[in-house]
Design a protein around this motif. Structure first.
Motif, PDB file in Angstrom:
ATOM      1  N   SER A  46      16.869 -26.737  67.531  1.00  0.00           N
ATOM      2  CA  SER A  46      17.566 -25.859  68.478  1.00  0.00           C
ATOM      3  C   SER A  46      17.375 -24.419  68.028  1.00  0.00           C
ATOM      4  N   LEU A  47      17.015 -23.560  68.992  1.00  0.00           N
ATOM      5  CA  LEU A  47      16.778 -22.148  68.706  1.00  0.00           C
ATOM      6  C   LEU A  47      18.031 -21.339  69.002  1.00  0.00           C
ATOM      7  N   ASN A  48      18.370 -20.466  68.076  1.00  0.00           N
ATOM      8  CA  ASN A  48      19.452 -19.504  68.299  1.00  0.00           C
ATOM      9  C   ASN A  48      18.783 -18.143  68.432  1.00  0.00           C
ATOM     10  N   ILE A  49      18.430 -17.789  69.653  1.00  0.00           N
ATOM     11  CA  ILE A  49      17.651 -16.569  69.887  1.00  0.00           C
ATOM     12  C   ILE A  49      18.395 -15.305  69.485  1.00  0.00           C
ATOM     13  N   PRO A  50      19.703 -15.148  69.836  1.00  0.00           N
ATOM     14  CA  PRO A  50      20.391 -13.914  69.421  1.00  0.00           C
ATOM     15  C   PRO A  50      20.375 -13.703  67.906  1.00  0.00           C
ATOM     16  N   ARG A  51      20.498 -14.806  67.149  1.00  0.00           N
ATOM     17  CA  ARG A  51      20.525 -14.691  65.687  1.00  0.00           C
ATOM     18  C   ARG A  51      19.132 -14.853  65.071  1.00  0.00           C
ATOM     19  N   VAL A  52      18.149 -15.118  65.895  1.00  0.00           N
ATOM     20  CA  VAL A  52      16.771 -15.361  65.435  1.00  0.00           C
ATOM     21  C   VAL A  52      16.778 -16.410  64.317  1.00  0.00           C
ATOM     22  N   VAL A  78      16.966 -20.991  63.462  1.00  0.00           N
ATOM     23  CA  VAL A  78      16.631 -22.326  63.938  1.00  0.00           C
ATOM     24  C   VAL A  78      17.498 -23.348  63.216  1.00  0.00           C
ATOM     25  N   ASP A  79      18.048 -24.271  63.980  1.00  0.00           N
ATOM     26  CA  ASP A  79      18.722 -25.434  63.394  1.00  0.00           C
ATOM     27  C   ASP A  79      17.773 -26.614  63.543  1.00  0.00           C
ATOM     28  N   MET A  80      17.501 -27.283  62.425  1.00  0.00           N
ATOM     29  CA  MET A  80      16.479 -28.342  62.471  1.00  0.00           C
ATOM     30  C   MET A  80      16.861 -29.531  61.604  1.00  0.00           C
ATOM     31  N   ASN A  81      16.639 -30.726  62.150  1.00  0.00           N
ATOM     32  CA  ASN A  81      16.703 -31.974  61.399  1.00  0.00           C
ATOM     33  C   ASN A  81      15.352 -32.656  61.573  1.00  0.00           C
ATOM     34  N   LEU A  82      14.736 -33.023  60.465  1.00  0.00           N
ATOM     35  CA  LEU A  82      13.410 -33.624  60.526  1.00  0.00           C
ATOM     36  C   LEU A  82      13.307 -34.733  59.499  1.00  0.00           C
ATOM     37  N   THR A  83      12.834 -35.897  59.932  1.00  0.00           N
ATOM     38  CA  THR A  83      12.596 -37.021  59.029  1.00  0.00           C
ATOM     39  C   THR A  83      11.170 -37.503  59.232  1.00  0.00           C
ATOM     40  N   LEU A  84      10.460 -37.621  58.122  1.00  0.00           N
ATOM     41  CA  LEU A  84       9.041 -37.953  58.168  1.00  0.00           C
ATOM     42  C   LEU A  84       8.794 -39.222  57.363  1.00  0.00           C
ATOM     43  N   GLU A 122      10.046 -17.030  59.556  1.00  0.00           N
ATOM     44  CA  GLU A 122       8.784 -17.735  59.747  1.00  0.00           C
ATOM     45  C   GLU A 122       8.991 -19.016  60.550  1.00  0.00           C
ATOM     46  N   LEU A 123      10.086 -19.713  60.236  1.00  0.00           N
ATOM     47  CA  LEU A 123      10.397 -20.948  60.950  1.00  0.00           C
ATOM     48  C   LEU A 123      10.651 -20.678  62.429  1.00  0.00           C
ATOM     49  N   PHE A 124      11.372 -19.609  62.700  1.00  0.00           N
ATOM     50  CA  PHE A 124      11.655 -19.230  64.087  1.00  0.00           C
ATOM     51  C   PHE A 124      10.349 -18.980  64.838  1.00  0.00           C
ATOM     52  N   SER A 125       9.426 -18.239  64.212  1.00  0.00           N
ATOM     53  CA  SER A 125       8.138 -17.935  64.844  1.00  0.00           C
ATOM     54  C   SER A 125       7.303 -19.200  65.057  1.00  0.00           C
ATOM     55  N   ASP A 126       7.293 -20.084  64.061  1.00  0.00           N
ATOM     56  CA  ASP A 126       6.502 -21.313  64.178  1.00  0.00           C
ATOM     57  C   ASP A 126       7.040 -22.227  65.277  1.00  0.00           C
ATOM     58  N   VAL A 127       8.370 -22.358  65.329  1.00  0.00           N
ATOM     59  CA  VAL A 127       8.967 -23.227  66.346  1.00  0.00           C
ATOM     60  C   VAL A 127       8.726 -22.661  67.744  1.00  0.00           C
ATOM     61  N   ARG A 128       8.831 -21.353  67.874  1.00  0.00           N
ATOM     62  CA  ARG A 128       8.558 -20.732  69.180  1.00  0.00           C
ATOM     63  C   ARG A 128       7.096 -20.923  69.579  1.00  0.00           C
ATOM     64  N   ALA A 129       6.210 -20.890  68.598  1.00  0.00           N
ATOM     65  CA  ALA A 129       4.788 -21.105  68.878  1.00  0.00           C
ATOM     66  C   ALA A 129       4.486 -22.575  69.160  1.00  0.00           C
ATOM     67  N   GLY A 130       5.405 -23.451  68.753  1.00  0.00           N
ATOM     68  CA  GLY A 130       5.250 -24.876  69.054  1.00  0.00           C
ATOM     69  C   GLY A 130       4.561 -25.696  67.979  1.00  0.00           C
ATOM     70  N   THR A 131       4.233 -25.087  66.834  1.00  0.00           N
ATOM     71  CA  THR A 131       3.538 -25.809  65.761  1.00  0.00           C
ATOM     72  C   THR A 131       4.202 -25.527  64.422  1.00  0.00           C
TER      73      THR A 131
END
Length: 201
Positions: free
Chosen positions: A62-68, A70-76, A141-150
């Protein structure tokens, strides 16, 4: 009497000498055979750790644009295999697999100790979960990567143990595998991997 005594002692000395020479020759031959076996059949070879695949088990972003931010949960889920090319078993101790994002470790999983038989390839399944707090320093960096989709990630696995040759010689071995890959945030799939493997005796 002296002649008779001397005649008895000489064959005895020759027998003792022959026994000593035979024993020395046997030890020498056994040593040569042992060295040849250690340099050929039982020569320690490097176990190889391979990452066969990485599967995305869970991804919530989930992106929090005003605060720039990212909230993320990832399991690999990482499917590993360790090949032991030696003619003897390879015992490894507790080892680790880590998940890295842009040079920062963001997750870790333990690999329990065990043994791999001679010429065996042993599969291992490891689950890596991202540690959200470790991403705080990479938020922009995470915000930019998530917005870019990769999302670029790396898995690093290190397995260390020893090979025991002929029950005498203990040779310590460290096998590592590093894989770079990316996650498509939109369709939640893992992209192509580029892996490198290293071993050290």
């Amino acid at each position: 009497m002296k002649a008779a005594y001397g005649g008895d002692a000489s064959p005895r000395r020759r027998t003792c000498r022959n026994v000593c020479l035979a024993a020395t020759a046997a030890v020498f031959v056994a040593t040569i055979v042992l060295v040849i076996l250690c340099l050929t059949v039982f020569k320690a070879k490097n176990p190889t750790t391979t990452v066969n695949s990485a599967v995305l088990k869970d991804l919530d972003v989930s992106l929090n644009i005003p605060r720039v931010s990212v909230d993320m949960n990832l399991t690999l889920g990482v499917d590993l295999s360790v090949k032991n090319p030696n003619k003897v078993g390879f015992k490894y101790k507790n080892s680790t697999a880590s998940l890295n994002y842009r040079g920062t470790q963001v997750g870790e999983a333990q690999i329990g100790s065990g043994k791999i038989s001679a010429d065996q390839t042993k599969p291992m399944n490891v689950t890596l979960t991202i540690m959200a707090d470790r991403l705080l320093g990479k938020s922009s960096e995470l915000f930019s990567d998530v917005r870019a989709g990769t999302l670029p990630l790396n898995t690093f696995t290190k397995i260390s143990g020893k090979v025991i040759v002929l029950g005498i010689f203990k040779i310590h071995v460290v096998s590592t595998s590093s894989c770079d890959f990316s996650i498509d945030v939109g369709n939640r799939t893992v992209g192509q991997q580029r892996c490198t493997h290293k071993t050290k005796l």
